[in-house]
Design a protein around this motif. Structure first.
Motif, PDB file in Angstrom:
ATOM      1  N   THR A 143      35.040  42.497   7.298  1.00  0.00           N
ATOM      2  CA  THR A 143      33.606  42.740   7.393  1.00  0.00           C
ATOM      3  C   THR A 143      32.915  42.104   6.195  1.00  0.00           C
ATOM      4  O   THR A 143      33.559  41.589   5.276  1.00  0.00           O
ATOM      5  N   LYS A 144      31.598  42.158   6.197  1.00  0.00           N
ATOM      6  CA  LYS A 144      30.837  41.587   5.092  1.00  0.00           C
ATOM      7  C   LYS A 144      31.195  42.275   3.776  1.00  0.00           C
ATOM      8  O   LYS A 144      31.358  41.638   2.735  1.00  0.00           O
ATOM      9  N   ASP A 176      34.062  43.748   3.121  1.00  0.00           N
ATOM     10  CA  ASP A 176      35.413  43.322   2.755  1.00  0.00           C
ATOM     11  C   ASP A 176      35.404  41.938   2.107  1.00  0.00           C
ATOM     12  O   ASP A 176      36.112  41.697   1.125  1.00  0.00           O
TER      13      ASP A 176
END
Length: 136
Positions: free
Chosen positions: A113-114, A116
């Motif tokens: 994800t962003k 992460d």
């Protein structure tokens, strides 16, 4: 009827939801009859010992009855009896999995994800945090 194909019996005894799944697992060697690998057309009869591997669960069952049709769960459970050693090993394995889970099961799969990606970028900036210069 004194014997039936193993794929039909596994389906009727409710080990697998479809015969196709039973055939697939038999072909992969996850089902043994009397300790020997088998093919889907192999006949099983009362008294045979069948080992079924489903995921991490291994069951040794003795065939008690034959049925060509799939019925309710109580009828299906009357077709076999799990050996006491199998029950003991299955419960011990379940306890071991509960007490010490597999580390790989906690990994997330797929794209990060962003959040992460930002955490990865932050972790990769070692040059900003550590300096090898001799400045006083």
């Amino acid at each position: 009827m004194d014997s039936i194909r193993i794929d039909k019996w596994l389906w009727a005894a409710r080990f697998y939801k479809t015969r196709a799944l039973a055939v697939e697992h038999i072909d992969k060697g996850r089902v043994l009859i009397n300790g020997a690998p088998c093919k889907p057309a192999r006949d099983v009869k009362p008294g045979d010992l069948v080992r079924v591997t489903q995921g991490q669960v291994i069951r040794d069952v003795q065939v008690l009855g034959i049925s060509a049709m799939r019925g309710p769960a109580p009828v299906a459970q009357a077709l076999y009896a799990e050996t006491p050693d199998s029950v003991r090993q299955r419960e011990a394995a379940a306890t071991a999995r509960r007490l010490a889970p597999e580390p790989a099961d906690t990994l997330n799969h797929g794209r990060p994800t962003k959040r992460d990606r930002r955490a990865l970028q932050e972790a990769r900036n070692w040059n900003d945090r550590w300096s090898a210069s001799l400045d006083d």
